[in-house]
Scaffold this motif. Structure first.
Motif, PDB file in Angstrom:
ATOM      1  N   VAL A 151      -5.193  -9.560 -47.911  1.00  0.00           N
ATOM      2  CA  VAL A 151      -5.879  -8.719 -48.899  1.00  0.00           C
ATOM      3  C   VAL A 151      -5.447  -7.263 -48.745  1.00  0.00           C
ATOM      4  CG1 VAL A 151      -8.123  -7.855 -49.662  1.00  0.00           C
ATOM      5  CG2 VAL A 151      -7.841 -10.270 -49.119  1.00  0.00           C
ATOM      6  N   GLU A 152      -5.179  -6.827 -47.522  1.00  0.00           N
ATOM      7  CA  GLU A 152      -4.754  -5.450 -47.297  1.00  0.00           C
ATOM      8  C   GLU A 152      -3.479  -5.130 -48.076  1.00  0.00           C
ATOM      9  OE1 GLU A 152      -5.563  -7.609 -45.046  1.00  0.00           O
ATOM     10  OE2 GLU A 152      -7.119  -6.780 -43.751  1.00  0.00           O
ATOM     11  N   VAL A 153      -2.531  -6.063 -48.058  1.00  0.00           N
ATOM     12  CA  VAL A 153      -1.271  -5.863 -48.772  1.00  0.00           C
ATOM     13  C   VAL A 153      -1.503  -5.910 -50.283  1.00  0.00           C
ATOM     14  CG1 VAL A 153       1.037  -6.816 -49.192  1.00  0.00           C
ATOM     15  CG2 VAL A 153       0.087  -6.798 -46.879  1.00  0.00           C
ATOM     16  N   ARG A 154      -2.331  -6.854 -50.719  1.00  0.00           N
ATOM     17  CA  ARG A 154      -2.620  -6.962 -52.150  1.00  0.00           C
ATOM     18  C   ARG A 154      -3.295  -5.697 -52.673  1.00  0.00           C
ATOM     19  NH1 ARG A 154      -5.980 -12.205 -52.413  1.00  0.00           N
ATOM     20  NH2 ARG A 154      -5.468 -12.665 -50.252  1.00  0.00           N
ATOM     21  N   LEU A 155      -4.277  -5.184 -51.909  1.00  0.00           N
ATOM     22  CA  LEU A 155      -4.980  -3.977 -52.348  1.00  0.00           C
ATOM     23  C   LEU A 155      -4.051  -2.768 -52.329  1.00  0.00           C
ATOM     24  CD1 LEU A 155      -7.493  -2.484 -53.237  1.00  0.00           C
ATOM     25  CD2 LEU A 155      -8.147  -2.251 -50.821  1.00  0.00           C
ATOM     26  N   ALA A 156      -3.247  -2.625 -51.283  1.00  0.00           N
ATOM     27  CA  ALA A 156      -2.316  -1.500 -51.215  1.00  0.00           C
ATOM     28  C   ALA A 156      -1.345  -1.537 -52.391  1.00  0.00           C
ATOM     29  CB  ALA A 156      -1.545  -1.543 -49.892  1.00  0.00           C
ATOM     30  N   SER A 157      -0.823  -2.717 -52.695  1.00  0.00           N
ATOM     31  CA  SER A 157       0.099  -2.864 -53.823  1.00  0.00           C
ATOM     32  C   SER A 157      -0.594  -2.519 -55.139  1.00  0.00           C
ATOM     33  CB  SER A 157       0.634  -4.300 -53.875  1.00  0.00           C
ATOM     34  OG  SER A 157       1.428  -4.586 -52.746  1.00  0.00           O
ATOM     35  N   TYR A 158      -1.831  -2.997 -55.281  1.00  0.00           N
ATOM     36  CA  TYR A 158      -2.571  -2.734 -56.525  1.00  0.00           C
ATOM     37  C   TYR A 158      -2.851  -1.239 -56.673  1.00  0.00           C
ATOM     38  CZ  TYR A 158      -6.020  -3.157 -60.236  1.00  0.00           C
ATOM     39  OH  TYR A 158      -6.703  -3.026 -61.420  1.00  0.00           O
ATOM     40  N   LEU A 159      -3.306  -0.596 -55.597  1.00  0.00           N
ATOM     41  CA  LEU A 159      -3.608   0.837 -55.667  1.00  0.00           C
ATOM     42  C   LEU A 159      -2.374   1.644 -56.057  1.00  0.00           C
ATOM     43  CD1 LEU A 159      -5.889   1.323 -52.529  1.00  0.00           C
ATOM     44  CD2 LEU A 159      -6.557   1.650 -54.913  1.00  0.00           C
ATOM     45  N   LEU A 160      -1.236   1.324 -55.459  1.00  0.00           N
ATOM     46  CA  LEU A 160      -0.003   2.043 -55.779  1.00  0.00           C
ATOM     47  C   LEU A 160       0.416   1.810 -57.220  1.00  0.00           C
ATOM     48  CD1 LEU A 160       1.928   1.313 -52.471  1.00  0.00           C
ATOM     49  CD2 LEU A 160       1.121   3.559 -53.224  1.00  0.00           C
ATOM     50  N   SER A 161       0.225   0.577 -57.704  1.00  0.00           N
ATOM     51  CA  SER A 161       0.658   0.235 -59.060  1.00  0.00           C
ATOM     52  C   SER A 161      -0.190   0.917 -60.126  1.00  0.00           C
ATOM     53  CB  SER A 161       0.620  -1.284 -59.263  1.00  0.00           C
ATOM     54  OG  SER A 161       1.621  -1.923 -58.514  1.00  0.00           O
ATOM     55  N   VAL A 162      -1.502   0.994 -59.897  1.00  0.00           N
ATOM     56  CA  VAL A 162      -2.365   1.599 -60.923  1.00  0.00           C
ATOM     57  C   VAL A 162      -2.443   3.111 -60.803  1.00  0.00           C
ATOM     58  CG1 VAL A 162      -3.775  -0.486 -61.144  1.00  0.00           C
ATOM     59  CG2 VAL A 162      -4.497   1.319 -59.560  1.00  0.00           C
ATOM     60  N   SER A 163      -2.013   3.648 -59.663  1.00  0.00           N
ATOM     61  CA  SER A 163      -2.151   5.087 -59.439  1.00  0.00           C
ATOM     62  C   SER A 163      -0.919   5.884 -59.815  1.00  0.00           C
ATOM     63  CB  SER A 163      -2.498   5.361 -57.973  1.00  0.00           C
ATOM     64  OG  SER A 163      -3.716   4.743 -57.607  1.00  0.00           O
ATOM     65  N   PHE A 164       0.246   5.231 -59.815  1.00  0.00           N
ATOM     66  CA  PHE A 164       1.490   5.965 -60.045  1.00  0.00           C
ATOM     67  C   PHE A 164       2.388   5.221 -61.023  1.00  0.00           C
ATOM     68  CE2 PHE A 164       0.099   6.836 -55.676  1.00  0.00           C
ATOM     69  CZ  PHE A 164      -0.015   8.209 -55.717  1.00  0.00           C
ATOM     70  N   ASP A 165       3.152   6.005 -61.793  1.00  0.00           N
ATOM     71  CA  ASP A 165       4.205   5.473 -62.647  1.00  0.00           C
ATOM     72  C   ASP A 165       5.461   6.264 -62.322  1.00  0.00           C
ATOM     73  OD1 ASP A 165       5.962   4.629 -64.554  1.00  0.00           O
ATOM     74  OD2 ASP A 165       4.666   5.007 -66.277  1.00  0.00           O
ATOM     75  N   GLU A 166       6.408   5.604 -61.658  1.00  0.00           N
ATOM     76  CA  GLU A 166       7.592   6.297 -61.163  1.00  0.00           C
ATOM     77  C   GLU A 166       8.404   6.960 -62.266  1.00  0.00           C
ATOM     78  OE1 GLU A 166       6.581   3.325 -60.406  1.00  0.00           O
ATOM     79  OE2 GLU A 166       6.020   3.532 -58.303  1.00  0.00           O
ATOM     80  N   SER A 167       8.276   6.454 -63.491  1.00  0.00           N
ATOM     81  CA  SER A 167       9.024   7.031 -64.603  1.00  0.00           C
ATOM     82  C   SER A 167       8.318   8.233 -65.228  1.00  0.00           C
ATOM     83  CB  SER A 167       9.266   5.967 -65.688  1.00  0.00           C
ATOM     84  OG  SER A 167       8.031   5.569 -66.260  1.00  0.00           O
ATOM     85  N   ASP A 168       7.077   8.507 -64.773  1.00  0.00           N
ATOM     86  CA  ASP A 168       6.290   9.608 -65.327  1.00  0.00           C
ATOM     87  C   ASP A 168       5.678  10.374 -64.160  1.00  0.00           C
ATOM     88  OD1 ASP A 168       4.614  11.350 -66.610  1.00  0.00           O
ATOM     89  OD2 ASP A 168       3.571   9.850 -67.804  1.00  0.00           O
ATOM     90  N   SER A 169       6.342  11.457 -63.756  1.00  0.00           N
ATOM     91  CA  SER A 169       5.899  12.211 -62.578  1.00  0.00           C
ATOM     92  C   SER A 169       4.547  12.887 -62.802  1.00  0.00           C
ATOM     93  CB  SER A 169       6.951  13.268 -62.209  1.00  0.00           C
ATOM     94  OG  SER A 169       7.161  14.159 -63.298  1.00  0.00           O
ATOM     95  N   VAL A 170       4.154  13.057 -64.056  1.00  0.00           N
ATOM     96  CA  VAL A 170       2.888  13.718 -64.367  1.00  0.00           C
ATOM     97  C   VAL A 170       1.716  12.759 -64.181  1.00  0.00           C
ATOM     98  CG1 VAL A 170       1.556  14.884 -66.174  1.00  0.00           C
ATOM     99  CG2 VAL A 170       4.019  15.286 -65.970  1.00  0.00           C
ATOM    100  N   PHE A 171       1.965  11.465 -64.404  1.00  0.00           N
ATOM    101  CA  PHE A 171       0.870  10.495 -64.360  1.00  0.00           C
ATOM    102  C   PHE A 171       0.385  10.266 -62.939  1.00  0.00           C
ATOM    103  CE2 PHE A 171      -0.654   6.125 -63.768  1.00  0.00           C
ATOM    104  CZ  PHE A 171      -1.702   6.104 -64.674  1.00  0.00           C
ATOM    105  N   HIS A 172      -0.925  10.381 -62.754  1.00  0.00           N
ATOM    106  CA  HIS A 172      -1.574  10.023 -61.495  1.00  0.00           C
ATOM    107  C   HIS A 172      -3.017   9.650 -61.811  1.00  0.00           C
ATOM    108  CE1 HIS A 172      -2.596   9.828 -57.305  1.00  0.00           C
ATOM    109  NE2 HIS A 172      -3.602  10.677 -57.492  1.00  0.00           N
ATOM    110  N   GLU A 173      -3.464   8.553 -61.246  1.00  0.00           N
ATOM    111  CA  GLU A 173      -4.784   8.040 -61.579  1.00  0.00           C
ATOM    112  C   GLU A 173      -5.503   7.573 -60.325  1.00  0.00           C
ATOM    113  OE1 GLU A 173      -7.948   7.149 -64.100  1.00  0.00           O
ATOM    114  OE2 GLU A 173      -6.068   8.212 -64.502  1.00  0.00           O
ATOM    115  N   GLU A 174      -6.811   7.822 -60.261  1.00  0.00           N
ATOM    116  CA  GLU A 174      -7.623   7.299 -59.168  1.00  0.00           C
ATOM    117  C   GLU A 174      -8.397   6.074 -59.637  1.00  0.00           C
ATOM    118  OE1 GLU A 174      -8.008  10.916 -59.536  1.00  0.00           O
ATOM    119  OE2 GLU A 174      -6.431  11.157 -58.039  1.00  0.00           O
ATOM    120  N   LEU A 175      -8.721   5.228 -58.689  1.00  0.00           N
ATOM    121  CA  LEU A 175      -9.448   3.996 -58.988  1.00  0.00           C
ATOM    122  C   LEU A 175     -10.947   4.274 -58.963  1.00  0.00           C
ATOM    123  CD1 LEU A 175      -9.077   0.870 -59.376  1.00  0.00           C
ATOM    124  CD2 LEU A 175      -9.442   0.685 -56.915  1.00  0.00           C
ATOM    125  N   ARG A 176     -11.646   3.881 -60.025  1.00  0.00           N
ATOM    126  CA  ARG A 176     -13.096   4.059 -60.077  1.00  0.00           C
ATOM    127  C   ARG A 176     -13.794   3.079 -59.143  1.00  0.00           C
ATOM    128  NH1 ARG A 176     -15.178   6.982 -64.382  1.00  0.00           N
ATOM    129  NH2 ARG A 176     -13.648   7.629 -65.950  1.00  0.00           N
TER     130      ARG A 176
END
Length: 234
Positions: A151-176
């Motif tokens: 679960v640690e790996v799944r959560l880390a992967s999910y957090l990185l995926s929803v928080s950042f978009d490598e093609s858009d340096s401006v985009f950054h999001e926190e998880l509610r």
């Protein structure tokens, strides 16, 4: 979803992703460019879809729901990705829900124009064949494969995926924090266990729980935990 009436921007995406020879001249007048904001759904499981979409900017989340109402994340996709290809070929309902993680742009082609101008055009057919083959070869049982990871790996992967978009340096999001029940379902664990994992990540200084959000504090260590990021490795 709103249509963007900007032929120059459409042409830019065609050039950027080398789609000009695939979406050839007879199809051009029938291409439409659409923008979706974060959280908007491009298509929903079980719906009827009339367009073939090509993701040309941003990131989408693809997930499936069971008859019992449980939802499981399958993967995240970045350009260039085709959405609705299997549904177009099989004339079937939408297989999985596709949701914008960051603001996205997609090129849409109505099925009637695909039938009229694409059915006998070899480069487009080869493009679709490559896309569908890749999906069946690489995405087969992908969700079950991901559930083999801790679960640690799944959560880390999910957090990185929803928080950042490598093609858009401006985009950054926190998880509610309020969405943690949904997150537990998406990554295939219990809400109680998810909270235990989050508490451990907080103790390690990787994330912080503040003002109703889970905020990434150490992206590098979180990335090392996620490894190749199981949800985006394909």
């Amino acid at each position: 979803m709103r249509e963007i009436q900007d032929q120059e921007q459409l042409h830019h995406f065609l050039q950027l992703h080398q789609l000009e020879s695939i979406l050839y001249e007879p199809l051009r007048p029938h291409l439409s460019l659409h923008r979706l904001e974060q959280g908007e759904k491009l298509c929903m499981q079980g719906d009827t879809i009339e367009y073939l979409y090509i993701l040309v900017q941003g990131k989408v989340k693809i997930y499936t729901s069971s008859t019992e109402g449980k939802t499981l994340i399958l993967c995240f996709k970045k350009p260039i990705e085709v959405i609705g290809d299997v549904e177009y070929i099989r004339s079937s309902q939408v297989i999985n829900t596709v949701e914008a993680v960051s603001p996205i742009y997609v090129i849409g082609i109505h099925h009637q124009w695909m039938h009229k101008y694409g059915r006998d055009y070899a480069p487009l057919l080869q493009f679709l064949l490559d896309v569908v083959t890749r999906k069946f070869c690489l995405d087969s049982d992908f969700s079950n494969f991901n559930l083999m990871y801790p679960v640690e790996v799944r959560l880390a992967s999910y957090l990185l995926s929803v928080s950042f978009d490598e093609s858009d340096s401006v985009f950054h999001e926190e998880l509610r924090v309020s969405s943690l029940v949904d997150v537990a379902n998406l990554i295939g664990t219990s809400y109680r266990h998810l909270n235990r994992v989050i508490r451990k990540m907080i103790e390690d200084g990787w994330v912080e729980r503040t003002k109703g959000y889970i905020v990434i504090r150490d992206k590098q260590d979180l990335s090392e935990l996620a490894g190749h990021n199981i949800y985006e490795s394909l």
